[in-house]
Design a protein around this motif. Structure first.
Motif, PDB file in Angstrom:
ATOM      1  N   GLN A  95     -40.810 -41.207 -21.067  1.00  0.00           N
ATOM      2  CA  GLN A  95     -42.089 -40.520 -20.845  1.00  0.00           C
ATOM      3  C   GLN A  95     -43.166 -41.577 -21.022  1.00  0.00           C
ATOM      4  O   GLN A  95     -43.196 -42.296 -22.025  1.00  0.00           O
ATOM      5  CB  GLN A  95     -42.302 -39.376 -21.828  1.00  0.00           C
ATOM      6  CG  GLN A  95     -43.608 -38.651 -21.571  1.00  0.00           C
ATOM      7  CD  GLN A  95     -43.839 -37.496 -22.522  1.00  0.00           C
ATOM      8  OE1 GLN A  95     -43.019 -37.171 -23.366  1.00  0.00           O
ATOM      9  NE2 GLN A  95     -44.979 -36.866 -22.378  1.00  0.00           N
ATOM     10  N   GLN A 109     -47.237 -34.935 -17.127  1.00  0.00           N
ATOM     11  CA  GLN A 109     -46.413 -35.848 -17.913  1.00  0.00           C
ATOM     12  C   GLN A 109     -45.648 -36.741 -16.937  1.00  0.00           C
ATOM     13  O   GLN A 109     -45.049 -36.246 -15.979  1.00  0.00           O
ATOM     14  CB  GLN A 109     -45.447 -35.082 -18.808  1.00  0.00           C
ATOM     15  CG  GLN A 109     -46.178 -34.251 -19.848  1.00  0.00           C
ATOM     16  CD  GLN A 109     -45.248 -33.318 -20.578  1.00  0.00           C
ATOM     17  OE1 GLN A 109     -44.395 -32.679 -19.976  1.00  0.00           O
ATOM     18  NE2 GLN A 109     -45.419 -33.248 -21.883  1.00  0.00           N
ATOM     19  N   SER A 146     -50.189 -40.641 -19.383  1.00  0.00           N
ATOM     20  CA  SER A 146     -50.711 -40.263 -18.060  1.00  0.00           C
ATOM     21  C   SER A 146     -51.546 -41.362 -17.403  1.00  0.00           C
ATOM     22  O   SER A 146     -51.746 -41.340 -16.198  1.00  0.00           O
ATOM     23  CB  SER A 146     -51.520 -38.973 -18.153  1.00  0.00           C
ATOM     24  OG  SER A 146     -52.661 -39.174 -18.952  1.00  0.00           O
ATOM     25  N   LYS A 179     -45.342 -46.602 -22.991  1.00  0.00           N
ATOM     26  CA  LYS A 179     -44.219 -45.680 -23.165  1.00  0.00           C
ATOM     27  C   LYS A 179     -44.522 -44.780 -24.358  1.00  0.00           C
ATOM     28  O   LYS A 179     -44.900 -45.251 -25.420  1.00  0.00           O
ATOM     29  CB  LYS A 179     -42.953 -46.486 -23.410  1.00  0.00           C
ATOM     30  CG  LYS A 179     -41.742 -45.676 -23.753  1.00  0.00           C
ATOM     31  CD  LYS A 179     -40.555 -46.590 -23.997  1.00  0.00           C
ATOM     32  CE  LYS A 179     -39.874 -46.211 -25.272  1.00  0.00           C
ATOM     33  NZ  LYS A 179     -38.712 -47.012 -25.584  1.00  0.00           N
ATOM     34  N   LEU A 231     -36.559 -40.163 -23.550  1.00  0.00           N
ATOM     35  CA  LEU A 231     -36.102 -38.781 -23.501  1.00  0.00           C
ATOM     36  C   LEU A 231     -34.590 -38.649 -23.337  1.00  0.00           C
ATOM     37  O   LEU A 231     -33.975 -37.764 -23.918  1.00  0.00           O
ATOM     38  CB  LEU A 231     -36.806 -38.044 -22.362  1.00  0.00           C
ATOM     39  CG  LEU A 231     -38.339 -38.062 -22.409  1.00  0.00           C
ATOM     40  CD1 LEU A 231     -38.899 -37.406 -21.165  1.00  0.00           C
ATOM     41  CD2 LEU A 231     -38.850 -37.383 -23.662  1.00  0.00           C
ATOM     42  N   THR A 280     -44.839 -34.241 -13.927  1.00  0.00           N
ATOM     43  CA  THR A 280     -44.656 -32.803 -14.128  1.00  0.00           C
ATOM     44  C   THR A 280     -45.949 -32.059 -13.819  1.00  0.00           C
ATOM     45  O   THR A 280     -47.020 -32.672 -13.752  1.00  0.00           O
ATOM     46  CB  THR A 280     -44.234 -32.504 -15.581  1.00  0.00           C
ATOM     47  OG1 THR A 280     -45.356 -32.718 -16.435  1.00  0.00           O
ATOM     48  CG2 THR A 280     -43.043 -33.353 -16.014  1.00  0.00           C
ATOM     49  N   LEU A 298     -42.619 -39.057 -15.947  1.00  0.00           N
ATOM     50  CA  LEU A 298     -41.228 -39.367 -16.262  1.00  0.00           C
ATOM     51  C   LEU A 298     -40.821 -40.565 -15.415  1.00  0.00           C
ATOM     52  O   LEU A 298     -41.107 -40.614 -14.218  1.00  0.00           O
ATOM     53  CB  LEU A 298     -40.318 -38.183 -15.941  1.00  0.00           C
ATOM     54  CG  LEU A 298     -40.661 -36.853 -16.600  1.00  0.00           C
ATOM     55  CD1 LEU A 298     -39.677 -35.783 -16.160  1.00  0.00           C
ATOM     56  CD2 LEU A 298     -40.679 -36.986 -18.114  1.00  0.00           C
TER      57      LEU A 298
END
Length: 121
Positions: free
Chosen positions: A71, A60, A74, A79, A83, A56, A62
């Motif tokens: 999620q 973040q 970084s 984990k 989500l 994102t 995904l």
């Protein structure tokens, strides 16, 4: 240093400092630094092999893994949260992205003409 591995999907972080690579055959998410140095390797069970990765604008990560959207931190080391799962109606997810305009996770699925949209709070 030269790293050799199969690349099924890859994405660059918005800041350009990391590259996230999926290797489905080895069930791994690899995180590389800008210079190609391996930062982290996250391995998953064979039944939950990673399918797609998206970062994102807020950095973040995904990851589609099995029937879940996860999620990941970084650095690509662990984990952080699950989500979305098959209990939310996601079956055989194949692609994921995030819309910052609508604050939504958008999921495309295999063998299905539907796209699922999940609002993020």
């Amino acid at each position: 240093m030269l790293l050799c591995f199969a690349v099924d999907r890859c994405v660059v972080s918005p800041t350009g400092d990391k590259l996230y690579i999926i290797n489905r055959l080895q069930h791994k998410l690899l995180t590389l630094a800008r210079d190609g140095t391996l930062v982290a390797t996250l391995t998953f069970p064979a039944v939950e092999s990673p399918q797609d990765v998206h970062v994102t604008p807020a950095c973040q990560v995904l990851l589609i893994c099995g029937m879940q959207i996860l999620q990941i931190d970084s650095e690509g080391r662990s984990k952080l949260a699950t989500l979305v799962t098959d209990r939310d109606g996601v079956y055989f997810p194949l692609s994921v992205c995030f819309s910052s305009t609508t604050s939504s996770i958008i999921v495309g699925m295999l063998m299905n003409n539907n796209i699922m949209v999940f609002r993020v709070k």
